[in-house]
Design a protein around this motif. Structure first.
Motif, PDB file in Angstrom:
ATOM      1  N   THR A  69       0.817  -1.218   0.000  1.00 44.47           N
ATOM      2  CA  THR A  69       0.000   0.000   0.000  1.00 44.47           C
ATOM      3  C   THR A  69       0.846   1.261   0.000  1.00 44.47           C
ATOM      4  OG1 THR A  69      -1.752  -1.178   1.200  1.00 44.47           O
ATOM      5  CG2 THR A  69      -1.839   1.225   1.212  1.00 44.47           C
ATOM      6  N   ALA A  70       1.916   1.270   0.820  1.00 47.14           N
ATOM      7  CA  ALA A  70       2.770   2.458   0.903  1.00 47.14           C
ATOM      8  C   ALA A  70       3.441   2.745  -0.434  1.00 47.14           C
ATOM      9  CB  ALA A  70       3.826   2.265   1.997  1.00 47.14           C
ATOM     10  N   ARG A  71       3.943   1.692  -1.069  1.00 46.88           N
ATOM     11  CA  ARG A  71       4.616   1.885  -2.359  1.00 46.88           C
ATOM     12  C   ARG A  71       3.604   2.256  -3.436  1.00 46.88           C
ATOM     13  NH1 ARG A  71       8.194  -2.384  -5.925  1.00 46.88           N
ATOM     14  NH2 ARG A  71       9.113  -0.817  -7.286  1.00 46.88           N
ATOM     15  N   ALA A  72       2.410   1.696  -3.368  1.00 46.56           N
ATOM     16  CA  ALA A  72       1.374   2.028  -4.350  1.00 46.56           C
ATOM     17  C   ALA A  72       1.026   3.516  -4.275  1.00 46.56           C
ATOM     18  CB  ALA A  72       0.123   1.185  -4.094  1.00 46.56           C
ATOM     19  N   ARG A  73       1.002   4.062  -3.045  1.00 45.40           N
ATOM     20  CA  ARG A  73       0.726   5.486  -2.871  1.00 45.40           C
ATOM     21  C   ARG A  73       1.832   6.322  -3.503  1.00 45.40           C
ATOM     22  NH1 ARG A  73       0.965   5.581   2.228  1.00 45.40           N
ATOM     23  NH2 ARG A  73      -1.144   4.774   2.538  1.00 45.40           N
ATOM     24  N   LEU A  74       3.073   5.876  -3.334  1.00 42.33           N
ATOM     25  CA  LEU A  74       4.209   6.593  -3.924  1.00 42.33           C
ATOM     26  C   LEU A  74       4.162   6.526  -5.444  1.00 42.33           C
ATOM     27  CD1 LEU A  74       6.880   8.107  -3.321  1.00 42.33           C
ATOM     28  CD2 LEU A  74       8.017   5.890  -3.455  1.00 42.33           C
ATOM     29  N   ILE A  75       3.797   5.357  -5.982  1.00 43.36           N
ATOM     30  CA  ILE A  75       3.673   5.195  -7.430  1.00 43.36           C
ATOM     31  C   ILE A  75       2.652   6.185  -7.983  1.00 43.36           C
ATOM     32  CG2 ILE A  75       2.845   3.641  -9.243  1.00 43.36           C
ATOM     33  CD1 ILE A  75       4.069   1.326  -7.585  1.00 43.36           C
ATOM     34  N   MET A  76       1.522   6.278  -7.277  1.00 46.51           N
ATOM     35  CA  MET A  76       0.466   7.202  -7.705  1.00 46.51           C
ATOM     36  C   MET A  76       0.966   8.638  -7.707  1.00 46.51           C
ATOM     37  SD  MET A  76      -3.021   7.283  -8.254  1.00 46.51           S
ATOM     38  CE  MET A  76      -3.855   6.067  -7.220  1.00 46.51           C
ATOM     39  N   GLU A  77       1.641   9.035  -6.634  1.00 49.95           N
ATOM     40  CA  GLU A  77       2.141  10.410  -6.523  1.00 49.95           C
ATOM     41  C   GLU A  77       3.173  10.714  -7.603  1.00 49.95           C
ATOM     42  OE1 GLU A  77       3.643  10.710  -2.579  1.00 49.95           O
ATOM     43  OE2 GLU A  77       1.664  10.664  -1.625  1.00 49.95           O
ATOM     44  N   ASN A  78       4.122   9.781  -7.788  1.00 52.25           N
ATOM     45  CA  ASN A  78       5.166   9.994  -8.797  1.00 52.25           C
ATOM     46  C   ASN A  78       4.590  10.066 -10.204  1.00 52.25           C
ATOM     47  OD1 ASN A  78       6.952   9.950  -6.732  1.00 52.25           O
ATOM     48  ND2 ASN A  78       8.115   8.179  -7.415  1.00 52.25           N
ATOM     49  N   LEU A  79       3.608   9.214 -10.477  1.00 55.49           N
ATOM     50  CA  LEU A  79       2.974   9.215 -11.798  1.00 55.49           C
ATOM     51  C   LEU A  79       2.308  10.553 -12.083  1.00 55.49           C
ATOM     52  CD1 LEU A  79       1.255   5.729 -12.358  1.00 55.49           C
ATOM     53  CD2 LEU A  79       2.884   6.868 -13.863  1.00 55.49           C
ATOM     54  N   LEU A  80       1.477  11.011 -11.152  1.00 57.91           N
ATOM     55  CA  LEU A  80       0.730  12.248 -11.370  1.00 57.91           C
ATOM     56  C   LEU A  80       1.661  13.451 -11.482  1.00 57.91           C
ATOM     57  CD1 LEU A  80      -2.287  11.670  -8.953  1.00 57.91           C
ATOM     58  CD2 LEU A  80      -2.277  11.561 -11.443  1.00 57.91           C
TER      59      LEU A  80
END
Length: 272
Positions: free
Chosen positions: A171-182
């Protein structure tokens, strides 16, 4: 600790440092301190002993921060808690020897030793606490650094970026992926972003859900998302789990994904 005890230890600081230093030297060859010069080794011991003696005066609690700084530097230089605790225990023995060789009366010497043990134990507990907290902070910073590196967004062509993912996705990494993508697609003005899951060992319902969420978020800011790195076993897992990936294109390899991205942006890949 009572003032007369502190005074006695400070008065005999030279002998105490010498006896304690000899005991530490026996441990030196088995620890990281063997890389220090003799001068640095002596200065390190001297600094620690002076801090311990100053902190023996309970009216000077502000010295706790100095000891904490020492522990932080000790960790940064590669020191271990095992060696630090051994050093303190050897200091205890050196102090005990100093008392036993003194001219104190038996009763007075016994009281001295009791207070000495309490002082060492108190300092030991504080130092171990500081060491543990400092080490936890170091680990946490390392985790954050690794997380930042674990979801890079790489511009490969004008309007096209790639995010290669390696390892498990929580979950923590998924949140980072989302932030980096956007942030990345806006900063790079990306028209197409490729999420490469070649290095993701397992794609289960949770992982697929996170990827779909990220893709939907990218789509809402006007960027097309292509999922690449769909290996046969992952494709079978996705089908068996009933995961719907029809909302965005999928490709088996990064090369095929790049070709599709070029077509979507009005370009093409040609051999020279």
């Amino acid at each position: 600790m009572q003032s007369y005890i502190v005074s006695y230890l400070k008065k005999n600081r030279g002998k105490l440092l010498d006896d304690w230093g000899k005991k530490l030297a026996e441990l030196r060859s088995e620890n990281y301190l063997q890389s220090l010069t003799d001068k640095s080794f002596h200065e390190t011991n001297q600094e620690f002993l002076d801090l311990m003696l100053e902190a023996a005066d309970e009216r000077r609690d502000k010295l706790d921060s100095k000891i904490n700084d020492y522990v932080l530097r000790y960790i940064q230089n590669g020191g271990t808690l095992h060696f630090l605790s051994q050093s303190i225990q050897l200091l205890r023995k050196a102090c005990q020897t100093l008392v036993l060789e003194s001219e104190f009366e038996k009763k007075e010497a016994l009281e001295f030793l009791i207070e000495l043990d309490e002082w060492i134990d108190k300092r030991m507990n504080r130092i171990v606490k500081d060491y543990s907290e400092a080490w936890e902070k170091t680990i946490e910073l390392q985790k954050l650094s690794l997380l930042e590196l674990s979801a890079p967004l790489i511009p490969v062509f004008e309007g096209i970026t790639v995010m290669p993912l390696i390892g498990s996705i929580d979950t923590a990494r998924a949140r980072l992926i989302m932030e980096n993508l956007l942030e990345g697609v806006i900063e790079n003005r990306s028209k197409v972003v490729l999420i490469d899951i070649t290095g993701v060992p397992v794609v289960d319902t949770m992982v697929a859900h996170h990827i779909i969420e990220a893709s939907e978020a990218v789509r809402l800011v006007g960027t097309k998302c292509i999922l690449v790195g769909i290996r046969p076993e992952i494709a079978q897992t996705i089908v068996n789990l009933g995961i719907d990936l029809t909302k965005f294109p999928t490709k088996s390899t990064l090369r095929k994904g790049v070709v599709t991205a070029l077509e979507l942006t009005g370009k093409q890949l040609t051999d020279m």
